[in-house]
Design an enzyme around this catalytic site. Structure first.
Site, PDB file in Angstrom:
ATOM      1  NE  ARG A 139      -2.713   0.544   3.483  1.00 32.52           N
ATOM      2  CZ  ARG A 139      -2.176   1.282   4.459  1.00 32.52           C
ATOM      3  NH1 ARG A 139      -1.943   2.575   4.271  1.00 32.52           N
ATOM      4  NH2 ARG A 139      -1.876   0.744   5.624  1.00 32.52           N
TER       5      ARG A 139
ATOM      6  CE1 TYR B 231     -14.081   8.462 -18.955  1.00 32.28           C
ATOM      7  CE2 TYR B 231     -13.177   8.984 -16.800  1.00 32.28           C
ATOM      8  CZ  TYR B 231     -13.842   8.119 -17.651  1.00 32.28           C
ATOM      9  OH  TYR B 231     -14.273   6.903 -17.179  1.00 32.28           O
TER      10      TYR B 231
ATOM     11  CE  LYS C 185      -9.619   3.951 -20.882  1.00 35.55           C
ATOM     12  NZ  LYS C 185      -9.694   4.495 -19.577  1.00 35.55           N
TER      13      LYS C 185
HETATM   14  N1  PLP Z   1      -8.974   9.928 -18.192  1.00 30.12           N
HETATM   15  C1  PLP Z   1      -9.431   9.655 -19.422  1.00 30.12           C
HETATM   16  C2  PLP Z   1      -9.122  10.626 -20.540  1.00 30.12           C
HETATM   17  C3  PLP Z   1     -10.179   8.504 -19.665  1.00 30.12           C
HETATM   18  O1  PLP Z   1     -10.632   8.254 -20.896  1.00 30.12           O
HETATM   19  C4  PLP Z   1     -10.466   7.627 -18.581  1.00 30.12           C
HETATM   20  C5  PLP Z   1     -11.263   6.407 -18.767  1.00 30.12           C
HETATM   21  O2  PLP Z   1     -11.864   6.187 -19.783  1.00 30.12           O
HETATM   22  C6  PLP Z   1      -9.985   7.950 -17.312  1.00 30.12           C
HETATM   23  C7  PLP Z   1      -9.233   9.096 -17.148  1.00 30.12           C
HETATM   24  C8  PLP Z   1     -10.257   7.064 -16.118  1.00 30.12           C
HETATM   25  O3  PLP Z   1      -9.414   5.969 -16.166  1.00 30.12           O
HETATM   26  P1  PLP Z   1      -9.685   4.541 -15.438  1.00 30.12           P
HETATM   27  O4  PLP Z   1     -10.842   3.904 -16.142  1.00 30.12           O
HETATM   28  O5  PLP Z   1      -8.384   3.826 -15.604  1.00 30.12           O
HETATM   29  O6  PLP Z   1     -10.006   4.844 -14.017  1.00 30.12           O
END
Ligand code: PLP
Length: 385
Positions: free
Chosen positions: A51, A105, A202
């Site tokens: 952690r 997002y 991603k």
């Molecule tokens: N930032 C962007 C631009 C995203 O597209 C996403 C998820 O789609 C996130 C943050 C959040 O990421 P996570 O799903 O790994 O928590």
């Protein structure tokens, strides 16, 4: 060769690796141990425990990610949302006010509106494309500004240089979600940003098989964020660290293919009689094309578009494609297709989506590493048949 002289392709493979290979292993093994022998540490944060984010699997990623963006430090987290929420909660106090881009997002926007504000934080949206409007949004308690390198799903590229300069001039902490661009196409620290955030789920991992996040930036800010993450508990498991480490090594190869392929596909769709609009920063009619050319080393692997037949045509297209998988998320080796209104931006109200220009019929493509012509042939049969 000194790391500072290495190009990103070499850093992806070698930066941050342990100086002495463990039992000669070329790949860093997984340290699947929750705790480690006490070695006289004097602070809580330095105890060796998963952690605390300080197993060898975490340490190598922290060094590598910082080197990739030419930044001082980095931290991996249990998800992109863990990186974003922990950063905001660590760097600001209730009563503070931040400026946020008006097309974030959906998960980030929903966190700010539904969780951050009820805790006593304040925010205002800004048009990140209009520097003249920012000054008027400043308050005596404004402490930070938050943007994305390439917006989702309309793929706008804001005036990022002016924004980092504005933050510096007004003593604001500048934060940027660099998920869509990746360190191959944009390195925020080089443009003056304090903090870069990633959903490593991603492109950084690239194989659609883990959820992970990262915060990269100034050492003093990372120290605060790490301490908060230790309390909130959003650490990344060592096995997920191992998979992320493995995925990152091929980032440049994947991204350069995706940059090329997405541009070719965007141009093809743009010339196709069935499309109404195509959003891609590399297209000549994109409103931010000149800016994107000046700042980005590639336009990325994301394309969004609308068909002339609206929602019916969009649904038909998604049913007829055979190579892309209809699924949320992005940035993997396989091409994904989705309608943001039902996935990434489903958390926004229809009115919020409409204000942000996200129609129900908008289709978003995350271009993978399949053969470009095979994808184009598949799109043509889906559009023409
Ligand atoms: N930032 C962007 C631009 C995203 O597209 C996403 C998820 O789609 C996130 C943050 C959040 O990421 P996570 O799903 O790994 O928590």
């Amino acid at each position: 060769m000194a790391i500072e002289k290495q190009r990103i392709d070499t850093r992806l493979i070698h930066a941050g690796e342990p100086e002495n290979r463990i039992c000669g292993a070329v790949s860093l093994p997984v340290f699947q141990s929750s705790t480690f022998e006490y070695a006289g540490q004097t602070s809580y944060d330095d105890l060796k425990y998963i952690r605390m984010n300080n197993t060898p699997n975490h340490d190598v990623l922290h060094r590598k990610l910082a080197a990739l963006e030419n930044a001082e430090a980095a931290l991996v987290t249990a998800s992109g949302m863990a990186a974003i929420s922990t950063t905001l909660l660590a760097l600001f106090s209730p009563g503070d006010h931040i400026l946020v881009q008006d097309c974030l997002y959906g998960g980030t926007q929903d966190f700010i509106v539904s969780d951050f504000v009820p805790l006593g934080f304040q925010f205002d949206f800004i048009d990140a494309d209009d520097p003249a409007s920012w000054e008027a949004k400043l308050k005596s308690n404004t402490r930070g500004v938050y943007v994305e390198t390439i917006s989702n799903p309309l793929l706008r590229v804001a005036d990022l240089k002016s924004l980092a300069d504005f933050a510096g001039a007004n003593d604001l902490i500048s934060m940027i979600d660099n998920t869509f661009a990746t360190p191959v196409n944009f390195r925020p620290a080089e443009w003056g940003f304090d903090i870069s955030l990633h959903s490593c789920t991603k492109y950084l991992n690239g194989h659609s098989d883990i959820v992970a996040g990262a915060v990269i930036g100034k050492q003093d800010l990372l120290k605060k964020i790490t301490h908060k993450l230790i309390h909130l508990g959003g650490s990344l498991d060592p096995h997920a660290c191992f998979l992320l480490h493995r995925g990152i090594k091929t980032l440049a190869v994947r991204i350069r293919h995706q940059n090329r392929s997405a541009l070719t596909i965007a141009e093809h769709l743009w010339n196709h009689e069935a499309t109404q609009t195509v959003n891609y920063p590399g297209l000549p009619d994109h409103p931010d094309q000149d800016r994107a050319k000046g700042m980005l080393e590639g336009f990325g692997g994301m394309v969004s578009f609308e068909l002339k037949g609206g929602l019916t045509a969009a649904e038909r297209f998604m049913q007829r494609v055979t190579i892309p998988i209809v699924a949320p998320s992005l940035g993997g080796v396989e091409t994904l297709v989705t309608r943001p209104a039902t996935t990434s931006h489903a958390g926004m109200s229809p009115a919020e989506r409409q204000a942000a220009g996200i129609t129900d019929s908008l289709i978003r493509l995350s271009v993978g590493i399949e053969d470009t012509q095979d994808l184009i042939d598949d799109f043509d049969q889906a559009l023409n048949g």
